[in-house]
Scaffold this motif. Structure first.
Motif, short mmCIF file in Angstrom:
data_model
loop_
_atom_site.label_atom_id
_atom_site.label_comp_id
_atom_site.label_asym_id
_atom_site.label_seq_id
_atom_site.Cartn_x
_atom_site.Cartn_y
_atom_site.Cartn_z
N ALA A 96 48.03 -12.88 -64.56
CA ALA A 96 47.88 -11.65 -65.32
C ALA A 96 47.39 -10.52 -64.43
O ALA A 96 46.48 -10.70 -63.62
N THR A 97 48.01 -9.36 -64.56
CA THR A 97 47.71 -8.21 -63.74
C THR A 97 47.52 -6.99 -64.62
O THR A 97 48.24 -6.81 -65.60
N THR A 98 46.57 -6.14 -64.27
CA THR A 98 46.35 -4.90 -64.99
C THR A 98 47.24 -3.81 -64.41
O THR A 98 47.39 -3.69 -63.20
N ALA A 99 47.85 -3.04 -65.29
CA ALA A 99 48.76 -1.98 -64.85
C ALA A 99 48.65 -0.80 -65.81
O ALA A 99 48.05 -0.89 -66.88
N THR A 100 49.26 0.32 -65.40
CA THR A 100 49.28 1.52 -66.22
C THR A 100 50.73 1.86 -66.55
O THR A 100 51.58 1.90 -65.66
N VAL A 101 51.01 2.10 -67.82
CA VAL A 101 52.37 2.46 -68.23
C VAL A 101 52.62 3.91 -67.83
O VAL A 101 51.85 4.81 -68.19
N VAL A 102 53.68 4.16 -67.08
CA VAL A 102 53.98 5.51 -66.59
C VAL A 102 55.13 6.16 -67.35
O VAL A 102 55.23 7.39 -67.39
N SER A 103 56.02 5.37 -67.95
CA SER A 103 57.12 5.95 -68.72
C SER A 103 57.71 4.90 -69.65
O SER A 103 57.57 3.70 -69.42
N THR A 111 58.27 1.40 -67.76
CA THR A 111 57.90 1.29 -66.35
C THR A 111 56.38 1.32 -66.25
O THR A 111 55.73 2.18 -66.88
N TYR A 112 55.81 0.39 -65.47
CA TYR A 112 54.37 0.38 -65.26
C TYR A 112 54.08 0.38 -63.76
O TYR A 112 54.93 0.08 -62.93
N ARG A 113 52.84 0.74 -63.42
CA ARG A 113 52.40 0.77 -62.03
C ARG A 113 51.10 -0.04 -61.92
O ARG A 113 50.16 0.16 -62.68
N THR A 114 51.06 -0.97 -60.95
CA THR A 114 49.89 -1.81 -60.75
C THR A 114 48.85 -1.09 -59.90
O THR A 114 49.11 -0.02 -59.35
N ALA A 115 47.68 -1.66 -59.78
CA ALA A 115 46.59 -1.07 -59.00
C ALA A 115 46.96 -0.92 -57.53
O ALA A 115 46.46 -0.04 -56.83
N SER A 116 47.85 -1.79 -57.05
CA SER A 116 48.27 -1.72 -55.65
C SER A 116 49.32 -0.64 -55.41
O SER A 116 49.75 -0.42 -54.28
N GLY A 117 49.77 0.02 -56.49
CA GLY A 117 50.75 1.08 -56.35
C GLY A 117 52.18 0.65 -56.58
O GLY A 117 53.10 1.45 -56.47
N THR A 118 52.40 -0.62 -56.91
CA THR A 118 53.75 -1.12 -57.16
C THR A 118 54.23 -0.69 -58.54
O THR A 118 53.57 -0.91 -59.54
#
Length: 353
Positions: A96-103, A111-118
């Motif tokens: 499980a990974t935390t991410a931010t939804v960007v669109s 589309t989401y972006r992880t803490a590492s920038g992926t």
């Protein structure tokens, strides 16, 4: 280790000096003394090489001590990358990974972006939502087919897209798993501890494509939420002035889920009294698009605001429900024109879908 090497070489040097002194004193051949010194130097070097390593040195053969130290060190960059969703394997579940939804592109793709920038674009696993342009009604079992069904699905596709954009863009989500399937990447996402995949099915914005969310789809179907309301064609037009009685066809369900022939009681027409006075329906009958006439209403009255459901299949009549007793489907799944005819006045009320 260095103090031991120094001591060994110092000892060898002492032997050389002593040998030289003995040679001078006892007139021993200097060359022999030199050979003795060289030999002693070799012995000292060998001793230095074979001295055991100190406790801070790593084990040369990669033993248990080396393994323990390695496990205490931070994971290398390659391992950290592998811990993110979707490893190099063709199909994998990920930690499980935390991410931010960007669109959000549609009701089931974002589309989401992880803490590492992926950044990664995925579809919601186990879910199929119509697009803003609609979808083939055949994908959603029980929805009216044809242009009406596609238009209805397009409307709910836009609602599903708006719901995801409003609720998720810029928000933190948990990527529980990412899978690679025949149509690309799919993911299981959670927000506030709840499955986003399940939520869109519960709200009727999508259908379930596997057993994970089948119960959520059943609940949405039962409540005719979202896309499942596209299975019932409703009459939302105001009464015509010519419709003095107020009797009209309020809704039709022509395409029940599954095999229509096996779901005849789920195929129905709803007749409503939208007027202000009670109407005697004894002489009224229904005519389908093929001209077949059906008589159901012997001695029945319909009060203002009251409805009666006419089921195509067989069953026992009860309050608010009548059964045609047909053995095959009657209503077309894509389009039909139905007529309610008042046998006393030949007044006709039409409804088309």
């Amino acid at each position: 280790m260095l103090p031991l090497v120094g001591a060994a070489f110092g000892l060898a040097l002492l032997f050389v000096v002593s040998a030289y002194a003995i040679a001078r004193i006892d007139a021993i051949d200097g060359r022999r003394a030199l050979l003795v010194g060289v030999a002693l130097l070799a012995v000292g070097g060998a001793l230095a090489v074979t001295v055991p390593a100190g406790p801070d040195a790593p084990a040369a053969d990669g033993g248990a001590e080396a393994t323990t130290n390695a496990s205490e060190r931070p994971a290398p960059a390659v391992e950290r990358q592998a811990a993110e969703p979707l490893t190099a394997a063709a199909s994998a579940n990920a930690t499980a990974t935390t991410a931010t939804v960007v669109s959000v592109a549609s009701g089931d793709r974002l589309t989401y972006r992880t803490a590492s920038g992926t950044s990664r674009t995925v579809r919601l696993a186990g879910v199929d939502a119509p697009g803003v342009g609609g979808a083939a009604p055949e994908r959603f079992d029980g929805v009216v087919t044809g242009s009406r069904g596609r238009t209805c699905l397009a409307d709910h596709g836009r609602q599903g897209l708006l719901s995801l954009r409003t609720g998720l863009v810029g928000e933190s989500v948990t990527v529980a798993a990412v899978e690679r399937g025949p149509t690309g990447l799919t993911a299981v996402l959670r927000a506030d501890g709840r499955s986003i995949n399940r939520r869109v099915v519960e709200r009727g914005y999508a259908r379930a494509t596997d057993g994970r969310y089948a119960d959520a789809e059943r609940a949405a179907r039962s409540a005719t939420r979202g896309v499942w309301s596209c299975g019932v064609v409703t009459n939302d037009r105001p009464l015509r002035e010519s419709n003095i009685t107020g009797v009209r066809i309020a809704a039709v369900r022509p395409n029940p889920p599954g095999d229509d022939a096996a779901s005849l009681t789920e195929e129905y027409v709803v007749v409503e009294n939208a007027g202000r006075t009670t109407v005697d329906l004894s002489d009224w009958h229904l005519v389908d698009g093929d001209g077949h006439r059906y008589f159901f209403f012997d001695g029945r009255e319909l009060r203002p605001g009251e409805r009666v459901v006419l089921h195509v299949g067989a069953g026992r009549n009860r309050e608010g429900h009548l059964y045609w007793g047909a053995t095959t489907p009657v209503l077309d799944n894509d389009n039909e024109t139905l007529r309610l005819v008042d046998g006393d006045t030949d007044r006709v009320v039409r409804f088309a879908y």
